[in-house]
Motif scaffolding. Structure first.
Motif, PDB file in Angstrom:
ATOM      1  N   PHE A   1       5.650  23.084  27.744  1.00  0.00           N
ATOM      2  CA  PHE A   1       5.106  21.893  28.399  1.00  0.00           C
ATOM      3  C   PHE A   1       4.120  21.159  27.487  1.00  0.00           C
ATOM      4  O   PHE A   1       4.110  19.937  27.412  1.00  0.00           O
ATOM      5  CB  PHE A   1       4.411  22.290  29.698  1.00  0.00           C
ATOM      6  N   THR A   2       3.287  21.934  26.759  1.00  0.00           N
ATOM      7  CA  THR A   2       2.242  21.310  25.947  1.00  0.00           C
ATOM      8  C   THR A   2       2.725  20.927  24.567  1.00  0.00           C
ATOM      9  O   THR A   2       2.285  19.932  23.994  1.00  0.00           O
ATOM     10  CB  THR A   2       1.035  22.267  25.808  1.00  0.00           C
ATOM     11  N   ASN A   3       3.658  21.673  24.000  1.00  0.00           N
ATOM     12  CA  ASN A   3       4.071  21.426  22.624  1.00  0.00           C
ATOM     13  C   ASN A   3       5.550  21.105  22.469  1.00  0.00           C
ATOM     14  O   ASN A   3       6.055  21.003  21.358  1.00  0.00           O
ATOM     15  CB  ASN A   3       3.732  22.637  21.749  1.00  0.00           C
ATOM     16  N   GLY A   4       6.269  20.937  23.554  1.00  0.00           N
ATOM     17  CA  GLY A   4       7.692  20.686  23.441  1.00  0.00           C
ATOM     18  C   GLY A   4       8.445  21.988  23.509  1.00  0.00           C
ATOM     19  O   GLY A   4       9.097  22.304  24.483  1.00  0.00           O
ATOM     20  N   VAL A   5       8.369  22.778  22.461  1.00  0.00           N
ATOM     21  CA  VAL A   5       8.964  24.098  22.431  1.00  0.00           C
ATOM     22  C   VAL A   5       8.319  24.882  21.300  1.00  0.00           C
ATOM     23  O   VAL A   5       7.882  24.315  20.312  1.00  0.00           O
ATOM     24  CB  VAL A   5      10.499  24.010  22.238  1.00  0.00           C
ATOM     25  N   PHE A   6       8.245  26.164  21.451  1.00  0.00           N
ATOM     26  CA  PHE A   6       7.608  27.018  20.448  1.00  0.00           C
ATOM     27  C   PHE A   6       8.361  26.911  19.119  1.00  0.00           C
ATOM     28  O   PHE A   6       9.583  27.018  19.070  1.00  0.00           O
ATOM     29  CB  PHE A   6       7.607  28.469  20.938  1.00  0.00           C
ATOM     30  N   GLY A   7       7.607  26.676  18.036  1.00  0.00           N
ATOM     31  CA  GLY A   7       8.209  26.624  16.714  1.00  0.00           C
ATOM     32  C   GLY A   7       8.656  25.253  16.275  1.00  0.00           C
ATOM     33  O   GLY A   7       9.147  25.099  15.154  1.00  0.00           O
ATOM     34  N   VAL A   8       8.521  24.234  17.113  1.00  0.00           N
ATOM     35  CA  VAL A   8       8.915  22.882  16.725  1.00  0.00           C
ATOM     36  C   VAL A   8       7.881  22.313  15.751  1.00  0.00           C
ATOM     37  O   VAL A   8       6.687  22.296  16.040  1.00  0.00           O
ATOM     38  CB  VAL A   8       9.041  21.970  17.963  1.00  0.00           C
ATOM     39  N   GLU A   9       8.333  21.881  14.596  1.00  0.00           N
ATOM     40  CA  GLU A   9       7.436  21.305  13.608  1.00  0.00           C
ATOM     41  C   GLU A   9       7.148  19.840  13.925  1.00  0.00           C
ATOM     42  O   GLU A   9       7.954  19.162  14.559  1.00  0.00           O
ATOM     43  CB  GLU A   9       8.043  21.425  12.210  1.00  0.00           C
ATOM     44  N   THR A  10       5.994  19.397  13.459  1.00  0.00           N
ATOM     45  CA  THR A  10       5.589  18.010  13.680  1.00  0.00           C
ATOM     46  C   THR A  10       5.864  17.200  12.427  1.00  0.00           C
ATOM     47  O   THR A  10       5.458  17.573  11.320  1.00  0.00           O
ATOM     48  CB  THR A  10       4.095  17.933  14.035  1.00  0.00           C
ATOM     49  N   GLU A  11       6.568  16.085  12.604  1.00  0.00           N
ATOM     50  CA  GLU A  11       6.854  15.188  11.474  1.00  0.00           C
ATOM     51  C   GLU A  11       5.802  14.096  11.425  1.00  0.00           C
ATOM     52  O   GLU A  11       5.556  13.414  12.423  1.00  0.00           O
ATOM     53  CB  GLU A  11       8.247  14.573  11.646  1.00  0.00           C
ATOM     54  N   ASP A  12       5.154  13.938  10.266  1.00  0.00           N
ATOM     55  CA  ASP A  12       4.118  12.927  10.092  1.00  0.00           C
ATOM     56  C   ASP A  12       4.748  11.595   9.701  1.00  0.00           C
ATOM     57  O   ASP A  12       5.589  11.527   8.796  1.00  0.00           O
ATOM     58  CB  ASP A  12       3.118  13.353   9.015  1.00  0.00           C
ATOM     59  N   VAL A  13       4.326  10.550  10.393  1.00  0.00           N
ATOM     60  CA  VAL A  13       4.823   9.195  10.123  1.00  0.00           C
ATOM     61  C   VAL A  13       3.617   8.273   9.958  1.00  0.00           C
ATOM     62  O   VAL A  13       2.706   8.281  10.795  1.00  0.00           O
ATOM     63  CB  VAL A  13       5.728   8.689  11.263  1.00  0.00           C
ATOM     64  N   TRP A  14       3.624   7.464   8.873  1.00  0.00           N
ATOM     65  CA  TRP A  14       2.533   6.519   8.619  1.00  0.00           C
ATOM     66  C   TRP A  14       3.059   5.098   8.623  1.00  0.00           C
ATOM     67  O   TRP A  14       4.235   4.855   8.333  1.00  0.00           O
ATOM     68  CB  TRP A  14       1.884   6.783   7.260  1.00  0.00           C
ATOM     69  N   GLY A  15       2.170   4.175   8.942  1.00  0.00           N
ATOM     70  CA  GLY A  15       2.534   2.760   8.897  1.00  0.00           C
ATOM     71  C   GLY A  15       1.305   1.878   8.878  1.00  0.00           C
ATOM     72  O   GLY A  15       0.227   2.288   9.310  1.00  0.00           O
ATOM     73  N   MET A  16       1.469   0.663   8.348  1.00  0.00           N
ATOM     74  CA  MET A  16       0.409  -0.334   8.390  1.00  0.00           C
ATOM     75  C   MET A  16       0.591  -1.200   9.628  1.00  0.00           C
ATOM     76  O   MET A  16       1.716  -1.437  10.068  1.00  0.00           O
ATOM     77  CB  MET A  16       0.457  -1.212   7.139  1.00  0.00           C
ATOM     78  N   GLU A  17      -0.505  -1.650  10.194  1.00  0.00           N
ATOM     79  CA  GLU A  17      -0.425  -2.492  11.386  1.00  0.00           C
ATOM     80  C   GLU A  17       0.425  -3.728  11.107  1.00  0.00           C
ATOM     81  O   GLU A  17       0.245  -4.426  10.106  1.00  0.00           O
ATOM     82  CB  GLU A  17      -1.823  -2.915  11.839  1.00  0.00           C
ATOM     83  N   GLY A  18       1.379  -3.987  12.008  1.00  0.00           N
ATOM     84  CA  GLY A  18       2.287  -5.105  11.844  1.00  0.00           C
ATOM     85  C   GLY A  18       3.607  -4.739  11.198  1.00  0.00           C
ATOM     86  O   GLY A  18       4.548  -5.540  11.207  1.00  0.00           O
ATOM     87  N   ASP A  19       3.700  -3.531  10.625  1.00  0.00           N
ATOM     88  CA  ASP A  19       4.942  -3.102   9.977  1.00  0.00           C
ATOM     89  C   ASP A  19       5.938  -2.562  10.996  1.00  0.00           C
ATOM     90  O   ASP A  19       5.550  -2.102  12.079  1.00  0.00           O
ATOM     91  CB  ASP A  19       4.660  -1.998   8.950  1.00  0.00           C
ATOM     92  N   PRO A  20       7.229  -2.579  10.675  1.00  0.00           N
ATOM     93  CA  PRO A  20       8.214  -1.861  11.497  1.00  0.00           C
ATOM     94  C   PRO A  20       8.191  -0.372  11.161  1.00  0.00           C
ATOM     95  O   PRO A  20       8.150   0.005   9.984  1.00  0.00           O
ATOM     96  CB  PRO A  20       9.545  -2.500  11.086  1.00  0.00           C
ATOM     97  N   VAL A  21       8.189   0.466  12.176  1.00  0.00           N
ATOM     98  CA  VAL A  21       8.145   1.921  11.990  1.00  0.00           C
ATOM     99  C   VAL A  21       9.184   2.549  12.911  1.00  0.00           C
ATOM    100  O   VAL A  21       9.242   2.227  14.108  1.00  0.00           O
ATOM    101  CB  VAL A  21       6.745   2.491  12.303  1.00  0.00           C
ATOM    102  N   THR A  22      10.006   3.466  12.356  1.00  0.00           N
ATOM    103  CA  THR A  22      11.079   4.096  13.124  1.00  0.00           C
ATOM    104  C   THR A  22      10.851   5.599  13.244  1.00  0.00           C
ATOM    105  O   THR A  22      10.512   6.273  12.260  1.00  0.00           O
ATOM    106  CB  THR A  22      12.445   3.846  12.467  1.00  0.00           C
ATOM    107  N   LEU A  23      11.030   6.108  14.467  1.00  0.00           N
ATOM    108  CA  LEU A  23      11.016   7.556  14.732  1.00  0.00           C
ATOM    109  C   LEU A  23      12.474   7.982  14.906  1.00  0.00           C
ATOM    110  O   LEU A  23      13.119   7.621  15.884  1.00  0.00           O
ATOM    111  CB  LEU A  23      10.201   7.856  15.989  1.00  0.00           C
ATOM    112  N   HIS A  24      12.974   8.727  13.944  1.00  0.00           N
ATOM    113  CA  HIS A  24      14.396   9.078  13.909  1.00  0.00           C
ATOM    114  C   HIS A  24      14.664  10.375  14.689  1.00  0.00           C
ATOM    115  O   HIS A  24      13.995  11.385  14.468  1.00  0.00           O
ATOM    116  CB  HIS A  24      14.861   9.260  12.465  1.00  0.00           C
TER     117      HIS A  24
END
Length: 290
Positions: A19-42
């Motif tokens: 419930f809190t983390n999605g599922v045990f062992g799921v890694e977190t993908e870091d995504v960066w962007g500048m304000e106003g840019d297009p950013v995609t979560l794949h």
């Protein structure tokens, strides 16, 4: 502890992790962007016809987007409506004009044929970086002695209202000093002292994880001597003062000489009139006596 309770506790703990983390062992993908840019979560998958894809935002797991394949229906929350696009083939989420307020944790849940998969993204959105400003620290100029003010030049590189950045002085390609900003939006200033005749190249750089802004130091322009005017003008000003003084002396002497000459002329003219009157009176007396 009752042994029959142990499986229940394990199930409860595992449920809390899901419930809190999605599922045990799921890694977190870091995504960066500048304000106003297009950013995609794949999503990284091909969406099946009956898949249920849900995007949650933040620790409260607020529903942002839900794609219901069975119902052929897509729900987009008011928070992001008009600013996100959903890929019909993959379910990937694209911010067309991302904001700093979109920073945070995004959880993805894909339900497909009784199989559930999870993915998590940590999104960081940065403000556009300002250009650092380099100024002369005149307070150091006025407080220093005559010898040190000639040989040293105190400078400040500053930026306003920044966060998650580092401000650095570079000498060539090497960092010689730096200072960082925390989560709060603050102003940063970083001092530098150089020789007036220093021939090295210096630059002040503001950077974050994805971009930077650089200002190069022009020592010859900023590091003039502390006097109000440049040194090369001092002889010129002295010459002008000397010429003015000499001119004033000549003028007043000439004017004074004119006054004296006028006085002498006036005095001589008065004497001549007096003598003439005396002679006339004498002749008049002689005529009366005769």
């Amino acid at each position: 502890m009752n042994s029959s309770m142990f499986p229940s506790l394990v199930f409860l703990n595992l449920s809390l992790l899901i419930f809190t983390n999605g599922v045990f062992g799921v890694e977190t993908e870091d995504v960066w962007g500048m304000e106003g840019d297009p950013v995609t979560l794949h999503t990284g998958v091909e969406k099946q016809k009956d898949d249920l894809i849900v995007w949650y935002y933040g620790p409260e797991k607020t529903l942002d987007v839900q794609i219901n394949g069975k119902a052929s229906k897509t729900i987009i929350a008011d928070r992001v409506v008009g600013r996100v696009q959903v890929d019909s083939q993959t379910g990937s989420l694209t911010f067309t004009n991302i904001r700093t307020t979109d920073s945070g944790l995004y959880n993805l849940k894909i339900s497909s044929n009784n199989r559930v998969s999870y993915k998590r993204f940590s999104v960081s959105v940065y403000d556009l970086l300002p250009v650092p400003v380099i100024i002369r620290d005149t307070s150091q100029c006025s407080s220093s002695s005559g010898s040190s003010s000639v040989s040293k030049c105190s400078l400040l590189c500053s930026v306003l209202n920044v966060n998650h950045v580092t401000l650095s002085w570079y000498k060539g390609n090497s960092v010689i000093s730096n200072i960082s900003a925390s989560d709060l939006s603050i102003s940063l200033s970083l001092p530098l002292e150089v020789e007036h005749q220093d021939k090295n190249t210096y630059s002040c750089v503001l950077n974050n994880n994805i971009s930077n802004q650089t200002t190069h130091l022009d020592i010859s322009q900023l590091c003039q001597p502390c006097a109000d005017c440049p040194v090369f003008l001092i002889p010129v000003l002295l010459s002008v003062v000397i010429v003015l003084v000499i001119g004033a002396v000549i003028y007043f002497r000439t004017k004074r000489g004119g006054y004296q000459k006028a006085n002498l002329m006036q005095f001589g003219y008065t004497e001549t009139i007096t003598e003439a009157l005396t002679v006339k009176e004498s002749k008049h007396k002689i005529q009366q006596q005769v």
